[in-house]
Scaffold this motif. Structure first.
Motif, PDB file in Angstrom:
ATOM      1  N   PHE A   1       4.092  -1.772 -10.386  1.00  0.00           N
ATOM      2  CA  PHE A   1       4.875  -3.015 -10.272  1.00  0.00           C
ATOM      3  C   PHE A   1       6.336  -2.695  -9.948  1.00  0.00           C
ATOM      4  CE2 PHE A   1       1.612  -5.512 -12.725  1.00  0.00           C
ATOM      5  CZ  PHE A   1       1.462  -6.505 -11.772  1.00  0.00           C
ATOM      6  N   LEU A   2       6.888  -1.666 -10.583  1.00  0.00           N
ATOM      7  CA  LEU A   2       8.277  -1.291 -10.314  1.00  0.00           C
ATOM      8  C   LEU A   2       8.445  -0.788  -8.874  1.00  0.00           C
ATOM      9  CD1 LEU A   2      11.063  -1.013 -11.607  1.00  0.00           C
ATOM     10  CD2 LEU A   2      10.452   1.310 -12.288  1.00  0.00           C
ATOM     11  N   ALA A   3       7.449  -0.057  -8.382  1.00  0.00           N
ATOM     12  CA  ALA A   3       7.510   0.400  -6.991  1.00  0.00           C
ATOM     13  C   ALA A   3       7.441  -0.779  -6.024  1.00  0.00           C
ATOM     14  CB  ALA A   3       6.373   1.383  -6.727  1.00  0.00           C
ATOM     15  N   LEU A   4       6.624  -1.781  -6.338  1.00  0.00           N
ATOM     16  CA  LEU A   4       6.571  -2.983  -5.495  1.00  0.00           C
ATOM     17  C   LEU A   4       7.911  -3.712  -5.494  1.00  0.00           C
ATOM     18  CD1 LEU A   4       3.047  -4.465  -6.368  1.00  0.00           C
ATOM     19  CD2 LEU A   4       3.743  -3.331  -4.260  1.00  0.00           C
TER      20      LEU A   4
ATOM     21  N   GLY B   1       3.158   6.015  -3.268  1.00  0.00           N
ATOM     22  CA  GLY B   1       4.275   6.846  -3.706  1.00  0.00           C
ATOM     23  C   GLY B   1       4.402   6.999  -5.206  1.00  0.00           C
ATOM     24  N   VAL B   2       3.502   6.389  -5.972  1.00  0.00           N
ATOM     25  CA  VAL B   2       3.565   6.462  -7.435  1.00  0.00           C
ATOM     26  C   VAL B   2       2.717   7.644  -7.910  1.00  0.00           C
ATOM     27  CG1 VAL B   2       3.059   5.253  -9.592  1.00  0.00           C
ATOM     28  CG2 VAL B   2       3.938   3.986  -7.618  1.00  0.00           C
ATOM     29  N   ASP B   3       3.264   8.402  -8.853  1.00  0.00           N
ATOM     30  CA  ASP B   3       2.499   9.510  -9.438  1.00  0.00           C
ATOM     31  C   ASP B   3       1.246   8.966 -10.128  1.00  0.00           C
ATOM     32  OD1 ASP B   3       4.391  11.270  -8.573  1.00  0.00           O
ATOM     33  OD2 ASP B   3       5.516  11.265 -10.468  1.00  0.00           O
ATOM     34  N   ARG B   4       0.196   9.820 -10.129  1.00  0.00           N
ATOM     35  CA  ARG B   4      -1.104   9.533 -10.731  1.00  0.00           C
ATOM     36  C   ARG B   4      -1.977   8.634  -9.857  1.00  0.00           C
ATOM     37  NH1 ARG B   4      -0.575   7.167 -16.478  1.00  0.00           N
ATOM     38  NH2 ARG B   4      -2.831   7.361 -16.308  1.00  0.00           N
ATOM     39  N   VAL B   5      -1.411   7.968  -8.828  1.00  0.00           N
ATOM     40  CA  VAL B   5      -2.231   7.175  -7.914  1.00  0.00           C
ATOM     41  C   VAL B   5      -2.844   8.122  -6.882  1.00  0.00           C
ATOM     42  CG1 VAL B   5      -2.249   5.351  -6.188  1.00  0.00           C
ATOM     43  CG2 VAL B   5      -0.875   5.093  -8.270  1.00  0.00           C
ATOM     44  N   LEU B   6      -4.173   8.059  -6.732  1.00  0.00           N
ATOM     45  CA  LEU B   6      -4.874   8.958  -5.825  1.00  0.00           C
ATOM     46  C   LEU B   6      -4.620   8.550  -4.373  1.00  0.00           C
ATOM     47  CD1 LEU B   6      -8.303   9.342  -7.676  1.00  0.00           C
ATOM     48  CD2 LEU B   6      -6.274  10.792  -7.828  1.00  0.00           C
TER      49      LEU B   6
ATOM     50  N   ILE C   1       0.838  -1.214   0.000  1.00  0.00           N
ATOM     51  CA  ILE C   1       0.000   0.000   0.000  1.00  0.00           C
ATOM     52  C   ILE C   1       0.868   1.257   0.000  1.00  0.00           C
ATOM     53  CG2 ILE C   1      -1.643   1.327   1.380  1.00  0.00           C
ATOM     54  CD1 ILE C   1      -2.861  -1.348   2.280  1.00  0.00           C
ATOM     55  N   ASP C   2       1.919   1.259   0.829  1.00  0.00           N
ATOM     56  CA  ASP C   2       2.806   2.427   0.871  1.00  0.00           C
ATOM     57  C   ASP C   2       3.526   2.622  -0.462  1.00  0.00           C
ATOM     58  OD1 ASP C   2       2.046   2.864   3.473  1.00  0.00           O
ATOM     59  OD2 ASP C   2       3.767   1.786   4.332  1.00  0.00           O
ATOM     60  N   ALA C   3       3.912   1.520  -1.112  1.00  0.00           N
ATOM     61  CA  ALA C   3       4.597   1.631  -2.407  1.00  0.00           C
ATOM     62  C   ALA C   3       3.668   2.213  -3.460  1.00  0.00           C
ATOM     63  CB  ALA C   3       5.110   0.259  -2.843  1.00  0.00           C
TER      64      ALA C   3
END
Length: 457
Positions: A410-413, A365-370, A360-362
């Motif tokens: 996926f890359l953030a995970l 931190g991704v742009d465009r995710v609300l 959830i934290d990852a």
């Protein structure tokens, strides 16, 4: 048509041709007079001089245009149009200058031919400039050449005889009469009406599209209806202007309607579907849709099809009927919020509570995710090699693409799991190698047949 009437019209046609040839002969004979021959020489000299000056000024003028950066397109287009007419412009200027000088030095009659040619050349130049606004190439050339011929015959004083000659050559069927003159008038008048209809349509289209009080779907509907009305009115007014009887079109339109009903069912279906789409506002320009394997946004709504542009630049023309009868996913119908799901798995020795929190934290931190609609992560099953999870998150700009945002999550995970030593397992298989055996020989483990054992003893 009876023979007497036919012979009378033939005699009239011969008379018109003879009169026209007589006027041409008289005109040519008058040109052989000395005080007119030198004017013809002056005109030829001016034409040659304009051609030479065009060769010298043309490249310099073109280089000057190329240095003009940041100018509006209409200014550059105007300069290019003047470049294409440079020789004619030079000839007109020099011709009128010559006329002014000759009228000061001699009698006006001594410059009549030069003034006549200057007038015709000026008319040609204006016609060439005005007809540039007509976008249709065939219509542009038709009106241009017709106008050039008309002004030439008019200023030469032989238009009356030419008009009578063209009107005498006609096709008559009952009360219907169509002459060459009537056909030319119909084409020219209809072309001009189509030109003005196009200008009005373009102006109204710009006003409608900039009106924020009208929804995009209603804008398209108003523009299409206005286009049909304007061009339809131009066509029928053009026929009416040349005396064509429109009452006969009632029966013809009925027959065409029956033919359309049987032969053009798909076309009519797409037209009706297009009107329905515009009225019910199910899709509009800018919406992001999925239809089968096609994913993209609506570029434009046509009378027969909808233009859909995908992320890889492909433009699909989807018939309106498919959008009415098929299942369409409109990602931005009522709002632009879209929820996306991705699946992943971790090893059994990793704490599921920690995995869910890290995922959830990852995603946050991704742009465009609300973030005000926070992502959620749930366990969906215990697999053969991993504990399976689903991660759900929201975005509000589907036009920016869906695959790229999934890849970023996926890359953030991957980075978060690597940082916290969370394992992403892969299936493991155990392979056992068996000894080679000759299938043609009996196995040692097999018991011997009783009969064979007795013989051996």
């Amino acid at each position: 048509m009876d023979p007497d009437q036919q012979s009378g019209e033939l005699f009239q046609l011969q008379t018109e041709i003879s009169g026209l040839l007589g006027q041409a002969e008289t005109f040519l004979a008058s040109m052989l007079q000395p005080w007119r021959l030198y004017q013809i020489g002056i005109i030829v000299a001016l034409a040659v001089l304009a051609w030479v000056l065009g060769l010298w000024l043309g490249p310099r003028y073109k280089e000057r245009i190329r240095t003009l950066e940041g100018r509006p397109k209409w200014q550059l287009r105007t300069l290019l149009i003047l470049l294409n007419r440079l020789r004619l412009i030079l000839f007109v200027l020099m011709a009128w200058g010559t006329v002014a000088i000759m009228r000061e030095l001699t009698w006006p009659s001594r410059s009549y031919i030069v003034g006549l040619i200057a007038t015709i050349a000026t008319a040609w130049l204006l016609i060439g400039l005005v007809t540039r606004f007509i976008r249709n190439t065939f219509l542009q050339k038709l009106i241009r050449w017709s106008a050039w011929i008309w002004v030439t015959l008019y200023f030469l004083g032989i238009w009356g005889s030419t008009e009578a000659l063209l009107d005498s050559v006609a096709l008559e069927v009952g009360e219907f009469r169509l002459s060459i003159l009537g056909l030319l008038k119909a084409l020219i008048i209809t072309g001009l009406l189509f030109f003005f209809a196009r200008v009005i349509h373009k102006g109204a289209q710009g006003k409608i599209r900039t009106n924020k009080d009208i929804s995009p779907s209603m804008q398209e509907l108003i523009i299409k209806v206005l286009q049909v009305v304007l061009f339809g009115a131009a066509f029928f007014l053009g026929l009416k202007a040349v005396g064509f009887d429109l009452t006969g079109l009632a029966v013809l339109s009925g027959a065409i309607g029956i033919g359309l009903g049987f032969g053009l069912q798909k076309v009519v279906s797409n037209l009706v579907s297009g009107v329905i789409i515009l009225l019910d506002k199910s899709i509009k320009p800018g919406d992001v849709i999925s239809l089968g394997d096609t994913f993209g946004w609506i570029n434009s709504l046509g009378a027969r099809y909808v233009s859909v542009v995908t992320r890889d630049g492909k433009e699909y023309l989807i018939p309106n009927e498919d959008l009415i009868t098929g299942q369409v996913v409109n990602w931005s119908h009522s709002n632009d919020y879209v929820r996306l799901d991705i699946f992943f798995g971790t090893a059994y020795h990793d704490d599921p509570h920690v995995v869910r929190k890290i995922a959830i934290d990852a995603a946050k931190g991704v742009d465009r995710v609300l973030t005000w609609r926070p992502p959620v992560c749930h366990i969906v099953g215990f697999g053969d090699s991993s504990v399976d999870y689903i991660l759900r998150f929201w975005i509000e700009d589907p036009t920016g693409g869906l695959t790229n945002i999934r890849g970023n999550v996926f890359l953030a995970l991957w980075d978060a799991f690597k940082e916290h030593n969370i394992s992403i397992p892969f299936p493991q298989r155990e392979v056992r190698m068996l000894a080679d055996e000759d299938p043609s020989q009996p196995s040692d483990s097999k018991a011997k047949a009783p009969g064979a054992a007795g013989k051996a003893d």
